[in-house]
Design a protein around this motif. Structure first.
Motif, short mmCIF file in Angstrom:
data_model
loop_
_atom_site.label_atom_id
_atom_site.label_comp_id
_atom_site.label_asym_id
_atom_site.label_seq_id
_atom_site.Cartn_x
_atom_site.Cartn_y
_atom_site.Cartn_z
N THR A 156 10.10 -4.30 -10.93
CA THR A 156 11.44 -4.90 -10.91
C THR A 156 11.71 -5.72 -9.66
O THR A 156 12.83 -6.20 -9.45
N GLY A 157 10.68 -5.87 -8.81
CA GLY A 157 10.86 -6.65 -7.59
C GLY A 157 11.80 -5.99 -6.59
O GLY A 157 12.50 -6.68 -5.85
N THR A 158 11.82 -4.66 -6.57
CA THR A 158 12.75 -3.94 -5.69
C THR A 158 12.01 -2.96 -4.77
O THR A 158 12.53 -1.90 -4.42
N LEU A 159 10.80 -3.31 -4.37
CA LEU A 159 10.05 -2.45 -3.45
C LEU A 159 10.76 -2.39 -2.10
O LEU A 159 11.23 -3.41 -1.58
N PRO A 160 10.84 -1.22 -1.50
CA PRO A 160 11.40 -1.13 -0.16
C PRO A 160 10.50 -1.83 0.86
O PRO A 160 9.28 -1.87 0.69
N ASP A 161 11.11 -2.35 1.90
CA ASP A 161 10.34 -2.94 2.99
C ASP A 161 9.69 -1.85 3.84
O ASP A 161 8.62 -2.05 4.41
N VAL A 162 10.38 -0.72 3.94
CA VAL A 162 9.89 0.43 4.71
C VAL A 162 9.84 1.63 3.77
O VAL A 162 10.86 2.02 3.20
N ASP A 188 -2.97 9.77 1.31
CA ASP A 188 -2.72 9.69 -0.12
C ASP A 188 -1.78 8.55 -0.45
O ASP A 188 -1.99 7.81 -1.43
N TYR A 189 -0.74 8.37 0.37
CA TYR A 189 0.18 7.26 0.12
C TYR A 189 -0.55 5.93 0.19
O TYR A 189 -0.36 5.06 -0.68
N ARG A 190 -1.37 5.74 1.20
CA ARG A 190 -2.10 4.46 1.32
C ARG A 190 -3.01 4.23 0.12
O ARG A 190 -3.12 3.10 -0.39
N ASN A 191 -3.66 5.26 -0.36
CA ASN A 191 -4.51 5.12 -1.55
C ASN A 191 -3.66 4.76 -2.77
O ASN A 191 -4.05 3.90 -3.58
N LEU A 192 -2.51 5.39 -2.91
CA LEU A 192 -1.63 5.11 -4.04
C LEU A 192 -1.11 3.68 -3.99
O LEU A 192 -1.13 2.96 -5.00
N GLU A 193 -0.68 3.27 -2.84
CA GLU A 193 -0.18 1.92 -2.63
C GLU A 193 -1.23 0.89 -3.05
O GLU A 193 -0.96 -0.06 -3.79
N SER A 194 -2.46 1.10 -2.58
CA SER A 194 -3.55 0.18 -2.91
C SER A 194 -3.85 0.18 -4.41
O SER A 194 -4.06 -0.88 -5.01
N SER A 195 -3.85 1.37 -5.02
CA SER A 195 -4.18 1.46 -6.44
C SER A 195 -3.14 0.75 -7.31
O SER A 195 -3.46 0.31 -8.42
N ILE A 238 0.05 -2.89 -4.37
CA ILE A 238 1.20 -3.13 -3.51
C ILE A 238 0.72 -3.42 -2.10
O ILE A 238 -0.12 -2.69 -1.56
N SER A 239 1.22 -4.47 -1.49
CA SER A 239 0.82 -4.80 -0.13
C SER A 239 1.27 -3.69 0.82
O SER A 239 2.28 -3.02 0.57
N PRO A 240 0.54 -3.45 1.91
CA PRO A 240 0.87 -2.32 2.79
C PRO A 240 2.31 -2.40 3.33
O PRO A 240 2.74 -3.43 3.83
N ARG A 241 3.02 -1.32 3.14
CA ARG A 241 4.39 -1.20 3.64
C ARG A 241 4.39 -0.51 5.01
O ARG A 241 3.52 0.30 5.31
N ARG A 242 5.38 -0.80 5.81
CA ARG A 242 5.63 0.01 7.00
C ARG A 242 6.09 1.39 6.55
O ARG A 242 6.78 1.52 5.55
N VAL A 243 5.73 2.42 7.31
CA VAL A 243 6.05 3.80 6.94
C VAL A 243 6.91 4.43 8.03
O VAL A 243 6.59 4.35 9.22
N SER A 244 8.01 5.07 7.61
CA SER A 244 8.84 5.85 8.50
C SER A 244 8.97 7.27 7.96
O SER A 244 9.18 7.45 6.76
N ILE A 245 8.85 8.23 8.84
CA ILE A 245 9.14 9.63 8.50
C ILE A 245 10.45 9.94 9.22
O ILE A 245 10.45 10.38 10.37
#
Length: 562
Positions: free
Chosen positions: A209-215, A233-240, A243-250
């Motif tokens: 839907t073109g609504t991926l979060p930036d972070v 696991d998140y990075r593997n999922l993103e790649s699969s 999806i281009s790599p997102r910045r990650v915040s916890i």
């Protein structure tokens, strides 16, 4: 994950009482000083609801810990965490966050008073979204908002029966925010835990839907041992999912039984640094105005504050640390090449353990080794200073040194500082741009840059959402005028300008004559700054409130105060 004191917490996020790790004493942490992996940016020095008002806690308690970023409630906050009156409105605390160099995520559902959030209707929610975004757009002097957090812990707070599926609600809310604000990053999904199947469903719908979060954001509230696996696991999922790599915040970490235990926090910070997250925020479990338990009794530091002070003292590059396991002794380390100081912070183990350092030949054949500790004092007991365990002179052999740390307490944190026996500057004079607080610009690397990094693409100005600037938090020994040398590059072929201000004072303009190429350094300019004794914030800006805007473009390598 702030809750009423008698909280209802989902089984997925049930918080067990902190217990010592199973690993036996006699563990080893290896620190490879010759293997830097990212610039020091103090990624985990942040907090959920860290600020209560514009001066609580005091700036003097925040500047030493180099607050990276914060998650604060929405404008017009209604949220009453732990039964307290609403507080911490993101726009009202923005002046203080700016004074200490911190960015802010705005948590939008905190417009509601209840937690879990009590859904009313879509008309009510979208009206509130409009109100919040318009309030931010009207705050024309607020430049430190770095993201809209659309919801919080939807894996258990979203009312599917009344509001429909969360993934559909995300799309609807995202589009409502973007209809008004096309510039501010969007943060989510902010789940209470990392769950692959939940995340896969969310990402697939957002991608389509073109609504991926930036972070990308989720919470690590159970224990630090799963962080590395969750991030991988998140990075593997993103790649699969393409999806281009997102910045990650916890943007919430540490359980109630862990958040005030320095040894445990050392393990969290180590894993966030190694995992490459952009920011991480201490969870809010108790009172406003304490930076999540770091200060008490009129801004006195607790034992855990000293761990973050040691973290705040780090400069230069984060260097590789390797624990024996994910569950016991762990730590994080930096190397400041301009002063030749190695700073290691570690904990989460008892007994006698070892820190092995390699790649320290540049420090010389003889080094001074200082070992300190800070206890788990809880959030109500002040600790006026860490304890110095030992200061010794040691011989380096083959660029290596092994340091035995006796009688460790699993709940305490420890700092190991290794430096040349002589010739270390009395105070930090060089501040790398890539270590500073960077807003709407990019940290980049180049072999010829001081410390290997610099800040470029300082190219936005004109609105409080695109103002581009770099804030240096500096610490000087005396109130006086200092000569500030700026290392830079400017390949435009013409003189470029930026604004200079310090401690919120008047603006002046600095000019950068042209240099041969981008990313190639050696050129400097010098100016004078009059600073107070102790901590100061120096801003170099392409755009900033009350500054007309710079001209051309310049890349920043470092500043040096002499």
């Amino acid at each position: 994950m702030r809750k009423p004191l008698l909280a209802v917490i989902t089984a997925a996020a049930t918080l067990a009482t902190f217990a010592p790790p199973a690993e036996a004493a006699g563990a080893t942490l290896t620190v490879n000083v010759a293997q830097p992996f990212r610039p020091v940016t103090h990624v985990a020095s942040g907090g959920l609801y860290g600020l209560a008002e514009n001066s609580r806690p005091a700036d003097s308690t925040l500047l030493p810990i180099k607050v990276n970023s914060l998650t604060q409630p929405a404008p017009g906050v209604g949220q009453r965490p732990n039964g307290q009156p609403p507080g911490g409105d993101s726009l009202l605390v923005a002046p203080q966050a700016t004074r200490v160099g911190a960015g802010e995520f705005i948590r939008m559902p905190d417009i509601y008073p209840d937690f879990p959030y009590r859904w009313v209707s879509w008309n009510d929610w979208l009206a509130k979204v409009n109100t919040m975004v318009n309030a931010r757009l009207s705050a024309t002097t607020v430049t430190n908002v770095i993201g809209w957090e659309l919801w919080n812990e939807p894996d258990w707070t979203w009312n599917t029966a009344a509001a429909g599926a969360f993934n559909d609600g995300w799309v609807r809310t995202y589009r409502a925010v973007r209809a008004l604000d096309t510039l501010t990053p969007i943060v989510g999904p902010s789940t209470a835990t990392y769950n692959r199947s939940w995340m896969q469903s969310f990402l697939t719908r957002a991608r389509d839907t073109g609504t991926l979060p930036d972070v990308i954001c989720w919470h690590e509230l159970v224990n630090p041992d799963r962080i590395a696996a969750d991030l991988a696991d998140y990075r593997n999922l993103e790649s699969s999912l393409g999806i281009s790599p997102r910045r990650v915040s916890i943007n919430e970490y540490a359980a109630t039984s862990e958040v005030d235990v320095p040894g445990r926090i050392a393990s969290y910070v180590a894993k966030f640094e190694r995992g490459g997250v952009e920011s991480a925020h201490r969870a809010f479990w108790y009172e406003y105005g304490t930076m999540n338990g770091l200060v008490v009794n009129n801004n006195q530091p607790t034992g855990t504050w000293w761990l973050y002070k040691w973290y705040g003292d780090m400069a230069g590059s984060m260097v590789t640390t390797t624990p024996a396991t994910q569950t016991g002794l762990d730590g994080f380390a930096s190397y400041d090449g301009s002063r030749k100081i190695v700073n290691v912070v570690f904990g989460n183990e008892s007994g006698t353990n070892t820190v092995n350092l390699t790649g320290i030949g540049a420090l010389g054949a003889s080094v001074r080794v200082t070992l300190l500790s800070t206890p788990s004092s809880g959030r109500f007991t002040a600790v006026t200073a860490p304890t110095t365990i030992s200061t010794t002179t040691r011989t380096v052999s083959g660029g290596q040194l092994s340091v035995s740390v006796p009688n460790m307490s699993v709940s305490s944190a420890y700092q190991l500082v290794v430096e040349p026996v002589s010739g270390v500057p009395a105070y930090q004079q060089r501040y790398e741009a890539e270590n500073a607080s960077v807003f709407r610009a990019q940290r980049l690397s180049a072999a010829g840059a001081s410390g290997g990094g610099y800040v470029g693409r300082i190219d936005n100005s004109g609105t409080p959402r695109t103002d581009s600037y770099v804030d240096f938090v500096v610490n000087v020994p005396a109130a006086r005028a200092y000569t500030m040398t700026i290392g830079y590059a400017n390949a435009t072929g013409a003189t470029a300008t930026q604004g200079l201000a310090y401690n919120g004072g008047a603006w002046s303009t600095v000019s950068y004559p042209p240099t041969p190429a981008w990313g190639q350094f050696g050129a400097t300019i010098a100016t004078s700054v009059t600073l107070a004794a102790g901590y100061n914030v120096i801003r170099l800006a392409k755009g900033s409130p009350h500054f007309a805007g710079g001209t051309g473009y310049a890349e920043l390598d470092y500043i040096q105060l002499t």
